[in-house]
Write an enzyme that holds these catalytic residues in place. Sequence first.
Site, PDB file in Angstrom:
ATOM      1  CD  GLU A  19       0.345   2.297  -5.351  1.00 34.06           C
ATOM      2  OE1 GLU A  19      -0.078   3.080  -4.480  1.00 34.06           O
ATOM      3  OE2 GLU A  19      -0.014   1.097  -5.423  1.00 34.06           O
ATOM      4  CG  HIS A  20       2.807   3.265  -0.898  1.00 36.66           C
ATOM      5  ND1 HIS A  20       2.344   3.518   0.379  1.00 36.66           N
ATOM      6  CD2 HIS A  20       1.895   2.436  -1.455  1.00 36.66           C
ATOM      7  CE1 HIS A  20       1.211   2.865   0.576  1.00 36.66           C
ATOM      8  NE2 HIS A  20       0.914   2.197  -0.514  1.00 36.66           N
TER       9      HIS A  20
ATOM     10  CD  GLU B 231      -1.749  -0.578   1.316  1.00 36.46           C
ATOM     11  OE1 GLU B 231      -0.702   0.111   1.309  1.00 36.46           O
ATOM     12  OE2 GLU B 231      -2.401  -0.831   0.287  1.00 36.46           O
TER      13      GLU B 231
END
Lengths: 430, 426
Positions: A68-69, A141
């Site tokens: 996704e990143h 994160e």
Amino acid sequence: MASLLETLRKEEPVIKKVSSGLTTVIWPFPGFQKKYGLFSTPFGSTNNRVKIADKICEIPEGAAHFLEHKIFAEETGENVFNKFAAIGASCNAFTSLHSTNYLFSTWEHLDVCLNLMLDFVQNLYLTEEGLEKEKKVILQEIKMYRDHPEWRAFFNLLQGLYHNHPIRNDIAGTEESVLSIDREIIEFCYETFYHPENMVFILLGDLDPARVLELIEDNQSRRKFPADREFSFLPVPEPEHVNRRESREYLSISQPIVHLGFRAVEHPCTGLGLLKRELIYALLLDIILGSGSPAFYELYDEGLVDDGFSTSFSGEKSFGHMIMGGRTSNPEELRKRLLKIIEKVKDEGLDIQDLERAKKKLWGSFISGLNSLEVLAGQFIKDCRRGVKLSHHFLQLEKVETGDLMEVLERDIVEERSSFSIVEPFTEDE
Amino acid sequence: MERSFFSQEIKEKGAILHHLQTDKFRTNFLKCIMPVQLNNLASYNALLPFVLFRGTARYPKTLDMVRRLEDLYGTDLAVDVRKRGEWQLVDFSLETVNSAYLPPGQDVFPEAVQMLTQLLFNPLVLDDGFKKTYVNSEKRTLVEEIKSLKNNKMEYAMERCFQEMCRGEPFAIYRYGDCAQLESITEKSLYEHYQNYFARVPVYIFSVGDMEFSRVMEIIGSKFPDRQTDFQYVENINKKPDQEKVVVEEDTISQGKLIMGYRTGITRRSSEFAALLMANGLLGGFPHARLFRQVREERGLAYYIFSSLESTKGLLVVSAGIDDQNFHETVEIVKGQIEEMKQGKISPEELGYTRKSLISQLKIVEDDGFDLTSIHLLGVLNFNPKSTNQLIQEINSVEIADIVEACNMLSEDTVYFLQPGTREVI
């Protein structure tokens, strides 16, 4: 209630598969300024065992999230966010247990946004340097969540409830698993799970379905896609009993945070069954421990819970569990009392009036959710996976009876099926 | 179509109604805000709504009241306390399902408003005081709530930065007051405060829904009691810092929390406000903005970094989660970016992106009932309510020179860093 049903039926979206195989959902909401798009693949953090042509592949924890990143990187070095910002739109993405989702919201340029989103998600551009830089961001994160007490209590509980099921893994993975992810893995996931045949693009707002369909078809017909790779996600064998009865962690917090979880007994159900099961648990938990239950105020006035105390149920085909918890002055006492409250309901049974009230309340919160395009899009992705329609929510809710609630109460909410997760402050003298 | 709030004072009720009629939502929203000056009675004002929620003369038991609300199709009645500038806002919010989604003939809004009104003006009173068990229970809950600020490290760091920055100013007071004062409150002293002070505060009513203005007026008129109010004027304090403060504290955490606080001297009341919105947007308001680009995308130093405004007090704050060893580098990047903007080094592209993104953000507010009321409330509090289109017009006319001017009004006040270590914050 027939007219109500009519109102809801009128609000169902238009669904069509375009030539590339992409499922397109268009949901008109007159009067809204925002046009919201959600592009979703059913590949999430829990999908880490996949079978392709008789070959079983294990995908490292956190790969869906890593991908996704990386979807945001562009060959031209251009920034995807800038492209959306250039027309005053915004975009973002999130990975959940069962899906990875890309979203945009725009006020005036739906056509440009549609194309931008299809273009950036349907292209993957990787460099070794880019992969390494992204690992640094993802490790930050992970660190951020490590300081998050509710998040810790939640995942510690899932690890207590399940032995092997990937739901017990943090969505972002672990430091080690993230560092182990390489170009080959990312490319494999992308090629397998991001084929349009597997994806859903949902668009909501004040829009014209025919025109939107035409735009998407136009974009997709200009592209060439390789043949769709057949795959199936494999379940991970999971013993019936819980993994461990208690988890404990210490963080710099003011008061203990606890989650008491119960694993639902596995029984095959699909589609509407999953929806009904979800409603049954929601109603049951609300009646026993919601803000309209005598038990809640008893615990509240003794300082065992505060208004952040909550209950929830989460379930799909391969798992199901309910969680109750929040901050407390006394974890052990709260645990004992919760179990006692549950036993008392088993002995005394449920009041039909309580069920009727809980239904009205659930109905109200469902209608309130219909105000938000984001909530609806998320709801639809879930419903779509299950083959459920908006009006089914109402019809199923009507059908729930006290007997349904008692059945799961007696079968699932038993001490042997529970696990208790405590995040505690460091002791005073440390 | 331009939608905007229509307002009217209801003098004899001590209320001002701001209503926006729209049929796009499936629920109706109503917010009663009692704005009070942040001062040494903050804990009293903070405790009150939670005690009021516990019981009214009509529903002495919380459970009975909550159950009645649930019967009204899950009418959501919530109380909380916020801080905007030197104001403490006591907030009572109501959301009810629209009649179109209820069985024919059902309308829950009037009764819901009635219950809210009872909660505000007809509380449960025993022997010249509130009910003791309710007061004690709510005191304990609120004390724990204040202590639990440390559980959320990002918010904790932000509040600590505000405390250091605005020491001695009302804004340094936490929205829930402080534990020591809370402990000292009794059921009698709280009721005295309610009668002598709180009951005389004007109510700002913000409502959004599929109803004519006259109908909302009529419902308010018939449910609210007649009462006298005292209007308070709260002066905003804008101090210029002599020199930048750096405050470093330690906590047993994995990721450091950096907050950089700036005084802007610009509030929603100022003519420079639109320029400040642009400046903040350019700096760190969006993922295309400088901070996200420089700190996350170029250097991979953070997962999150952003800047935001406190538009009633006139502050700009930068917030980031970083590793200990990257503290100086991150601070230098932020300062460097602001310096560049002060010198007018702003590209036409980023200017365009930011302008369009801001306008889009404002338009989208119109899609959320409570967001609509919150934005309008901020305008009202700053004696400068504006419609979305007015503000958009202003943003459209902001030029680089205006942004440079706004940036030059920024003064560095406090850099706060919550550092990973072995000692825990209290």
